[in-house]
Design a protein around this motif. Structure first.
Motif, PDB file in Angstrom:
ATOM      1  N   MET A 381      33.311  38.600  41.949  1.00  0.00           N
ATOM      2  CA  MET A 381      33.859  38.776  40.608  1.00  0.00           C
ATOM      3  C   MET A 381      35.296  38.277  40.506  1.00  0.00           C
ATOM      4  O   MET A 381      35.675  37.574  39.578  1.00  0.00           O
ATOM      5  CB  MET A 381      33.785  40.251  40.215  1.00  0.00           C
ATOM      6  CG  MET A 381      34.436  40.595  38.884  1.00  0.00           C
ATOM      7  SD  MET A 381      33.497  39.993  37.482  1.00  0.00           S
ATOM      8  CE  MET A 381      32.124  41.143  37.529  1.00  0.00           C
ATOM      9  N   ARG A 382      36.106  38.642  41.490  1.00  0.00           N
ATOM     10  CA  ARG A 382      37.526  38.295  41.413  1.00  0.00           C
ATOM     11  C   ARG A 382      37.732  36.787  41.386  1.00  0.00           C
ATOM     12  O   ARG A 382      38.489  36.255  40.577  1.00  0.00           O
ATOM     13  CB  ARG A 382      38.250  38.919  42.610  1.00  0.00           C
ATOM     14  CG  ARG A 382      39.768  38.843  42.498  1.00  0.00           C
ATOM     15  CD  ARG A 382      40.348  37.707  43.308  1.00  0.00           C
ATOM     16  NE  ARG A 382      41.804  37.688  43.257  1.00  0.00           N
ATOM     17  CZ  ARG A 382      42.567  36.781  43.818  1.00  0.00           C
ATOM     18  NH1 ARG A 382      42.002  35.804  44.508  1.00  0.00           N
ATOM     19  NH2 ARG A 382      43.881  36.834  43.714  1.00  0.00           N
ATOM     20  N   VAL A 421      27.938  36.611  35.998  1.00  0.00           N
ATOM     21  CA  VAL A 421      29.387  36.432  36.069  1.00  0.00           C
ATOM     22  C   VAL A 421      29.781  35.011  35.667  1.00  0.00           C
ATOM     23  O   VAL A 421      30.776  34.806  34.964  1.00  0.00           O
ATOM     24  CB  VAL A 421      29.891  36.748  37.491  1.00  0.00           C
ATOM     25  CG1 VAL A 421      31.364  36.380  37.648  1.00  0.00           C
ATOM     26  CG2 VAL A 421      29.682  38.220  37.808  1.00  0.00           C
ATOM     27  N   LEU A 422      29.005  33.995  36.108  1.00  0.00           N
ATOM     28  CA  LEU A 422      29.319  32.630  35.724  1.00  0.00           C
ATOM     29  C   LEU A 422      29.335  32.482  34.215  1.00  0.00           C
ATOM     30  O   LEU A 422      30.290  31.945  33.635  1.00  0.00           O
ATOM     31  CB  LEU A 422      28.302  31.662  36.337  1.00  0.00           C
ATOM     32  CG  LEU A 422      28.407  30.206  35.847  1.00  0.00           C
ATOM     33  CD1 LEU A 422      29.760  29.618  36.180  1.00  0.00           C
ATOM     34  CD2 LEU A 422      27.288  29.350  36.420  1.00  0.00           C
ATOM     35  N   LEU A 588      43.447  40.993  33.049  1.00  0.00           N
ATOM     36  CA  LEU A 588      42.660  40.350  34.099  1.00  0.00           C
ATOM     37  C   LEU A 588      43.558  39.796  35.199  1.00  0.00           C
ATOM     38  O   LEU A 588      43.216  39.835  36.386  1.00  0.00           O
ATOM     39  CB  LEU A 588      41.812  39.225  33.502  1.00  0.00           C
ATOM     40  CG  LEU A 588      40.590  39.639  32.668  1.00  0.00           C
ATOM     41  CD1 LEU A 588      40.045  38.453  31.899  1.00  0.00           C
ATOM     42  CD2 LEU A 588      39.504  40.228  33.554  1.00  0.00           C
ATOM     43  N   ARG A 589      44.710  39.281  34.808  1.00  0.00           N
ATOM     44  CA  ARG A 589      45.642  38.751  35.796  1.00  0.00           C
ATOM     45  C   ARG A 589      46.143  39.854  36.732  1.00  0.00           C
ATOM     46  O   ARG A 589      46.223  39.671  37.959  1.00  0.00           O
ATOM     47  CB  ARG A 589      46.816  38.075  35.077  1.00  0.00           C
ATOM     48  CG  ARG A 589      47.585  37.091  35.940  1.00  0.00           C
ATOM     49  CD  ARG A 589      48.697  36.409  35.169  1.00  0.00           C
ATOM     50  NE  ARG A 589      48.224  35.745  33.962  1.00  0.00           N
ATOM     51  CZ  ARG A 589      48.498  36.143  32.728  1.00  0.00           C
ATOM     52  NH1 ARG A 589      49.245  37.217  32.539  1.00  0.00           N
ATOM     53  NH2 ARG A 589      48.029  35.501  31.688  1.00  0.00           N
ATOM     54  N   ASP A 590      46.463  41.021  36.150  1.00  0.00           N
ATOM     55  CA  ASP A 590      46.928  42.144  36.974  1.00  0.00           C
ATOM     56  C   ASP A 590      45.826  42.634  37.909  1.00  0.00           C
ATOM     57  O   ASP A 590      46.065  42.886  39.096  1.00  0.00           O
ATOM     58  CB  ASP A 590      47.408  43.284  36.074  1.00  0.00           C
ATOM     59  CG  ASP A 590      48.667  42.913  35.288  1.00  0.00           C
ATOM     60  OD1 ASP A 590      49.375  41.978  35.717  1.00  0.00           O
ATOM     61  OD2 ASP A 590      48.926  43.555  34.243  1.00  0.00           O
ATOM     62  N   ALA A 591      44.603  42.763  37.372  1.00  0.00           N
ATOM     63  CA  ALA A 591      43.489  43.247  38.187  1.00  0.00           C
ATOM     64  C   ALA A 591      43.132  42.236  39.278  1.00  0.00           C
ATOM     65  O   ALA A 591      42.746  42.607  40.384  1.00  0.00           O
ATOM     66  CB  ALA A 591      42.275  43.531  37.308  1.00  0.00           C
ATOM     67  N   PRO A 598      35.917  46.382  40.398  1.00  0.00           N
ATOM     68  CA  PRO A 598      35.362  47.236  39.335  1.00  0.00           C
ATOM     69  C   PRO A 598      36.113  47.089  38.016  1.00  0.00           C
ATOM     70  O   PRO A 598      35.500  47.008  36.945  1.00  0.00           O
ATOM     71  CB  PRO A 598      35.498  48.643  39.913  1.00  0.00           C
ATOM     72  CG  PRO A 598      35.485  48.452  41.392  1.00  0.00           C
ATOM     73  CD  PRO A 598      36.207  47.165  41.621  1.00  0.00           C
ATOM     74  N   LEU A 599      37.451  47.055  38.083  1.00  0.00           N
ATOM     75  CA  LEU A 599      38.231  46.917  36.850  1.00  0.00           C
ATOM     76  C   LEU A 599      38.003  45.539  36.236  1.00  0.00           C
ATOM     77  O   LEU A 599      37.904  45.404  35.010  1.00  0.00           O
ATOM     78  CB  LEU A 599      39.717  47.124  37.149  1.00  0.00           C
ATOM     79  CG  LEU A 599      40.668  46.980  35.940  1.00  0.00           C
ATOM     80  CD1 LEU A 599      40.261  47.946  34.830  1.00  0.00           C
ATOM     81  CD2 LEU A 599      42.122  47.200  36.366  1.00  0.00           C
ATOM     82  N   LEU A 600      37.916  44.511  37.079  1.00  0.00           N
ATOM     83  CA  LEU A 600      37.643  43.179  36.550  1.00  0.00           C
ATOM     84  C   LEU A 600      36.322  43.146  35.795  1.00  0.00           C
ATOM     85  O   LEU A 600      36.204  42.513  34.739  1.00  0.00           O
ATOM     86  CB  LEU A 600      37.624  42.160  37.694  1.00  0.00           C
ATOM     87  CG  LEU A 600      38.969  41.740  38.283  1.00  0.00           C
ATOM     88  CD1 LEU A 600      38.773  40.946  39.567  1.00  0.00           C
ATOM     89  CD2 LEU A 600      39.765  40.911  37.279  1.00  0.00           C
ATOM     90  N   GLY A 601      35.298  43.846  36.340  1.00  0.00           N
ATOM     91  CA  GLY A 601      34.012  43.901  35.660  1.00  0.00           C
ATOM     92  C   GLY A 601      34.104  44.571  34.310  1.00  0.00           C
ATOM     93  O   GLY A 601      33.533  44.101  33.317  1.00  0.00           O
TER      94      GLY A 601
END
Length: 637
Positions: A381-382, A421-422, A588-591, A598-601
């Motif tokens: 994900m990241r 994700v893509l 998103l940049r911070d995560a 998980p946060l990115l998701g």
């Protein structure tokens, strides 16, 4: 001295031909006038040489030179050469008439001789050329090597006729017959080679003629015809090749006169794209272009197409050093006059992009860099967010800051109703590009298309390697289908869409009909000279995480309309909340910095409401896949 000898050696045959032709002019002029004078009551004598004859030779020789009669070779004399001879004879008649009228008012000039002159001269010049070519072709046929390959040609049209001459000229192949479905050709001869029957009789006729090679000479045939002919050829167990079509030759994918192996794209129904080259050249001509991901399949082809159609400067941004060296070397070899700027670095690094923009000062930026492997990104994900979303933000922002006229985002059909994700990251990349260019002079163009044949990591090279190793060929599901395009086709349409001029536009490419992956695997096995299930097994492994059975090209909320090109549709972009997109990008940049998957998701689902993940977990080590539903979401079976 050596250079002089080489020049003289080049001129000697033409000098001999010119001498022959002028001798024929003298012979025709003398013969016609002597015949005419012999019929008169008081026959006149005709001198072998006179000032008038000198003027005739001078005038006719000048015409021969002007019409380019000595640019061709007798060895390859053909109908255009004969037409040129007739033109030279007619124009010569006019030149002779004018010259003699100015000299002595045409005294003792026979009108009957003048009338017959062009016909007689055309015959006297054309006959030796045709006879010489016939003699050379006859010698070539009898000079075939003892080990010449007996070749059966499928298709007795123009391509087949030209192929016979090329095969005989090489001396390595012996044409033994034609096969053609046209009943009117049955039993006829093409350059002395008989048309023996229909294509579906190839097994019997190949055995009767002891053929060792089949050549498909139907370059203009549609995919259905090619599939039928290939299927018939496969039954013989003989190797077969194909005459390339004109489009492949012009695009540099095949050489004139070179036979090629039947490729999978020949069987998939992809008709050659006919773009508006003038519009593309007008848009690209003299421009500076920057391409990210310039060493990838799409990026490298975009580079080639851009410089081929007039770009004066090209910056290649690539993180893979080998890919950058390879792409740069190929462009330097093929386009030595274009200014190339190779830049090694991550296009997601703002410093790299500022440096690239300062060097290239691009009018157009093609952002082709992205991660695209669906199952892999389900567990990454990241990296998917960082490379597909945040890098797009960096490149788009740098393009706006540098004053680029056009920013082109290469997207995917998986961004429509994303389930992986893509797809979600590419949809958010589209929204990011629109948000950052909104209200700016930089024009934002997004181009969506599906799978690309033979691109790095695609199913075609994977199948090819599995077949080479003897199988099995792994297919996820018997019913799974995908849309396919060739790399050049996709890139030409990207350029065509980019040249259309809308300020904010999402273009979807017409991918044709979806292709069953099972059928694709079977066709590739047959093209390798093997039989599916007998020589190479097909194994069904089940859909991988993030994969759909069938892809979707269009979103319900995007109104599509036709464009000036029949293969390109324009979607009206959905309204993008600019402030919310910018806020999501910051989060998103911070995560991403904290590697908080998980946060990115959660942030990705919030930013792309239509994102409905199917199976977000994937074990990169090769172990079993584990389906872990996102909180509050229903996982589709």
């Amino acid at each position: 001295m050596s250079a002089w000898r080489e020049r003289w050696a080049g001129w000697t045959p033409r000098f001999a031909v010119a001498t022959h032709d002028l001798a024929m002019v003298w012979l025709v002029w003398q013969g016609l006038h002597r015949l005419r004078y012999a019929t008169m009551a008081q026959p006149l004598s005709m001198p072998l040489w006179s000032t008038e004859i000198g003027l005739v030779l001078l005038a006719q020789g000048f015409v021969f030179w002007r019409v380019g009669l000595y640019r061709g070779l007798w060895r390859f004399a053909s109908v255009p050469d004969l037409i040129n001879i007739v033109k030279a004879s007619l124009f010569g008649l006019v030149a002779i008439g004018v010259s003699l009228f100015l000299y002595n008012r045409g005294e003792l000039l026979s009108r009957a001789a003048l009338l017959l002159y062009p016909f007689a001269l055309s015959g006297m010049l054309g006959a030796p050329r045709v006879l010489f070519r016939t003699w050379k072709d006859h010698n070539s046929e009898h000079a075939l090597r003892q080990d010449a390959v007996r070749t059966l040609i499928l298709g007795a049209g123009q391509a087949g006729e030209a192929l016979v001459r090329d095969l005989r000229r090489s001396g390595h192949y012996q044409p033994v017959g034609f096969l053609d479905d046209a009943a009117r050709l049955r039993g006829t001869l093409v350059h002395g080679v008989p048309v023996l029957g229909r294509v579906d009789e190839v097994v019997r006729i190949a055995r009767e003629t002891a053929a060792r090679l089949l050549v498909i000479a139907i370059p203009s045939a549609d995919a259905e015809t090619v599939r039928r002919v290939v299927a018939a050829s496969e039954k013989t167990g003989l190797p077969f090749r194909m005459v390339p079509n004109l489009h492949d030759v012009l695009e540099g994918r095949s050489l004139p006169g070179q036979l090629k192996e039947v490729a999978i794209e020949d069987l998939l129904g992809r008709q050659p794209i006919m773009p508006d080259w003038r519009a593309i050249r007008d848009w690209l001509g003299g421009r500076s272009v920057l391409v990210t991901g310039a060493g990838g399949s799409i990026g490298a082809e975009l580079c080639r197409q851009s410089v081929r159609h007039g770009s004066r400067r090209l910056a290649l941004v690539e993180i893979n050093e080998l890919a950058l060296i390879t792409a740069h070397a190929a462009l330097r070899r093929d386009f030595p006059d274009v200014e190339l700027i190779p830049i090694l670095g991550d296009c997601g690094d703002p410093a790299v992009m500022r440096h690239a923009m300062a060097l290239a000062k691009p009018d157009t930026v093609f952002h082709a860099a992205a991660y695209k492997q669906v199952p892999l990104l389900e567990g990454q994900m990241r990296e998917g967010v960082r490379n597909n979303v945040l890098t797009t933000e960096t490149v788009a922002a740098a393009s706006v800051e540098a004053g680029a006229g056009t920013f082109v985002l290469i997207s995917t059909d998986k961004a429509v109703d994303p389930v992986n994700v893509l797809g979600a990251t590419k949809r958010l990349a589209e929204m990011t590009a629109l948000a950052l260019t909104h209200g700016q002079p930089t024009r934002c163009v997004t181009v969506r298309f599906g799978n690309v044949l033979d691109s790095a990591g695609s199913v075609v090279p994977m199948f090819r390697e599995q077949i080479r190793r003897g199988g099995p060929v792994t297919v996820t599901d018997p019913d799974v289908t995908r849309y396919f395009m060739t790399i050049p086709e996709a890139c030409v349409l990207i350029l065509q869409a980019s040249a259309m001029g809308n300020h904010e536009a999402i273009y979807t490419l017409d991918m044709g009909e979806p292709v069953a992956i099972r059928v694709l695997a079977e066709q590739m096995i047959r093209l390798a000279g093997k039989q599916p299930g007998r020589d190479v097994a097909i194994m069904y492994t089940g859909l991988r995480p993030g994969e759909k059975l069938h892809e979707t090209l269009f979103h319900a909320d995007e109104r599509y309309r036709a464009t000036s090109h029949p293969k390109i549709l324009l979607a009206e972009p959905r309204e993008v909340p600019v402030a919310q997109v910018r806020k999501a990008l910051s989060a998103l940049r911070d995560a991403s910095r904290d590697y908080d998957n998980p946060l990115l998701g959660e942030l990705l689902r919030a930013a792309v409401p239509e994102f409905t993940p199917m199976a977000p977990s994937f074990d990169i080590t090769g172990g079993a896949s584990t389906v872990i539903p996102f909180p509050g979401r229903t996982v589709r079976p």
